[in-house]
Design an enzyme around this catalytic site. Structure first.
Site, PDB file in Angstrom:
ATOM      1  N   SER A 117      10.022  81.424   3.716  1.00  0.00           N
ATOM      2  CA  SER A 117      10.950  80.315   2.378  1.00  0.00           C
ATOM      3  C   SER A 117      10.371  81.059   0.874  1.00  0.00           C
ATOM      4  O   SER A 117       9.305  81.580   1.133  1.00  0.00           O
ATOM      5  CB  SER A 117      10.197  78.852   2.101  1.00  0.00           C
ATOM      6  OG  SER A 117      10.772  78.139   1.264  1.00  0.00           O
ATOM      7  N   TYR A 141       4.465  71.835   1.916  1.00  0.00           N
ATOM      8  CA  TYR A 141       5.067  72.964   1.589  1.00  0.00           C
ATOM      9  C   TYR A 141       5.293  74.327   2.020  1.00  0.00           C
ATOM     10  O   TYR A 141       5.428  75.536   3.086  1.00  0.00           O
ATOM     11  CB  TYR A 141       6.645  72.484   1.900  1.00  0.00           C
ATOM     12  CG  TYR A 141       7.981  73.229   2.245  1.00  0.00           C
ATOM     13  CD1 TYR A 141       8.511  73.490   4.015  1.00  0.00           C
ATOM     14  CD2 TYR A 141       8.583  73.933   1.277  1.00  0.00           C
ATOM     15  CE1 TYR A 141       9.575  73.936   4.246  1.00  0.00           C
ATOM     16  CE2 TYR A 141       9.642  75.266   2.190  1.00  0.00           C
ATOM     17  CZ  TYR A 141      10.391  74.936   3.522  1.00  0.00           C
ATOM     18  OH  TYR A 141      11.201  75.377   3.730  1.00  0.00           O
ATOM     19  N   LYS A 145       3.888  77.078   5.625  1.00  0.00           N
ATOM     20  CA  LYS A 145       4.980  78.787   5.317  1.00  0.00           C
ATOM     21  C   LYS A 145       4.492  79.805   5.220  1.00  0.00           C
ATOM     22  O   LYS A 145       4.919  80.773   6.016  1.00  0.00           O
ATOM     23  CB  LYS A 145       6.171  78.403   4.720  1.00  0.00           C
ATOM     24  CG  LYS A 145       7.770  77.335   4.880  1.00  0.00           C
ATOM     25  CD  LYS A 145       7.585  77.780   6.110  1.00  0.00           C
ATOM     26  CE  LYS A 145       9.557  76.962   6.407  1.00  0.00           C
ATOM     27  NZ  LYS A 145      10.200  77.337   8.388  1.00  0.00           N
TER      28      LYS A 145
END
Length: 324
Positions: A117, A141, A145
């Site tokens: 991402s 998040y 990643k």
């Protein structure tokens, strides 16, 4: 080669499965269906209902189906929600990736394409993000990643795993009317649901330092994204050297106002967006440079903003009709 697609019943994953089949490659799907949809997986594609946290199940799936590579898309993908649910985010994205790598080692599967991402960059100081831009994630998040990339890198060093990671921002559109974005958090489905419900979409801030005052971001069509995932898989299978990470970006981006204008044009629903205050911490413009991916992974922006909206709208209308 046969490729295991983790999260292959999801929005992006199902498009990757479709692209693999279009390239004459075999696919196997494993998905917990926490956010994916069983109907997104073709009947003739082997499907395993399970989680990547179960390394024994994943390894058995690989061995049973002769899997030789993995395209890893399974995970918890909601950056905003991850702030309230950090433990869930790390369990799904970090522990899940570690268990997948363990399963790959057990099954002697040596090729991996990782769906990472652009959230790994956080809020960069420049307007154009390259692969050399420092990674400074600002959410669990994004952090998860980045840790996933580290795990994969270290397994490559330790066990010879051949791999690459793909970073991107906002994925939109549909490559097939049967496959659509069901996220409650993404801009396209939010705006389309509002319009079809007779509500007025909202723009958060019109005082950004951009041409039309609204913030500019990368929006990439999901079918273009899937094409490059498959190109990465084919390159690894052929033994071609790849970079550790690639950005899949437009290089110029689209403003929120441009998206709204395209929504009105394509849907035929005339509206003037409501204007709300800008959100704290939102930078004026962030787009990614896709030069390296264009060189190595057949990356290009094949769809205009109108194409993106039209394909998303058609898929949403089909889904709504099926629910009636």
């Amino acid at each position: 080669m046969t490729w295991l697609v983790t999260g292959g019943a999801g929005y992006i994953g199902s498009h990757v499965v479709s692209a693999l089949r279009g390239a004459g490659m075999q696919a196997v799907v494993i998905d917990s269906l926490s956010s994916g949809h069983r109907e997104f997986v073709p009947d003739d594609v082997p499907f395993v209902h399970g989680t990547i946290l179960d390394s024994e199940l994943v390894a058995r799936t690989m061995l049973d189906h002769g899997v030789t590579g993995v395209i890893h898309l399974a995970g918890f993908k909601y950056a905003g929600v991850s702030v309230q649910e950090p433990l869930l985010t790390y369990q799904q994205n970090v522990t899940g990736t570690a268990e997948l790598l363990k399963a790959m080692e057990l099954a002697e599967v040596g090729h991996l394409v990782f769906s990472s991402s652009a959230a790994t960059y956080g809020t960069p100081t420049g307007n154009i993000v390259t692969e050399d831009t420092p990674t400074q994630p600002e959410s669990p998040y994004g952090e998860s990643k980045l840790i996933g990339e580290w795990l994969i890198r270290d397994q490559g060093r330790a066990r010879g795993l051949k791999h690459t990671s793909l970073r991107y921002f906002n994925v939109v559109g549909s490559g097939s009317p049967e496959l659509y974005d069901t996220s409650p958090h993404n801009l396209f489905p939010i705006v389309l649901r509002a319009l079809t419900a007779g509500k007025t979409p909202r723009i958060n801030g019109t005082d950004y330092n951009t041409a039309d005052g609204t913030c500019v971001r990368d929006y990439v069509h999901v079918a273009d994204l899937a094409t490059s995932h498959v190109a990465a898989a084919r390159a690894l299978a052929a033994g071609r050297p790849l970079e550790r990470v690639y950005n899949l970006g437009s290089g110029d981006g689209l403003s929120v106002r441009q998206i709204m204008t395209a929504m009105a044009k394509v849907t035929g629903i005339d509206f003037e967006p409501e204007i709300g205050p800008r959100r704290a911490g939102d930078p004026d413009r962030i787009v990614a440079d896709g030069t390296l991916a264009a060189r190595d992974l057949d990356w290009k922006m094949r769809h205009s903003v109108e194409d993106m909206v039209a394909s998303a709208y058609e898929a949403q209308k089909r889904a709504a009709a099926a629910r009636i």
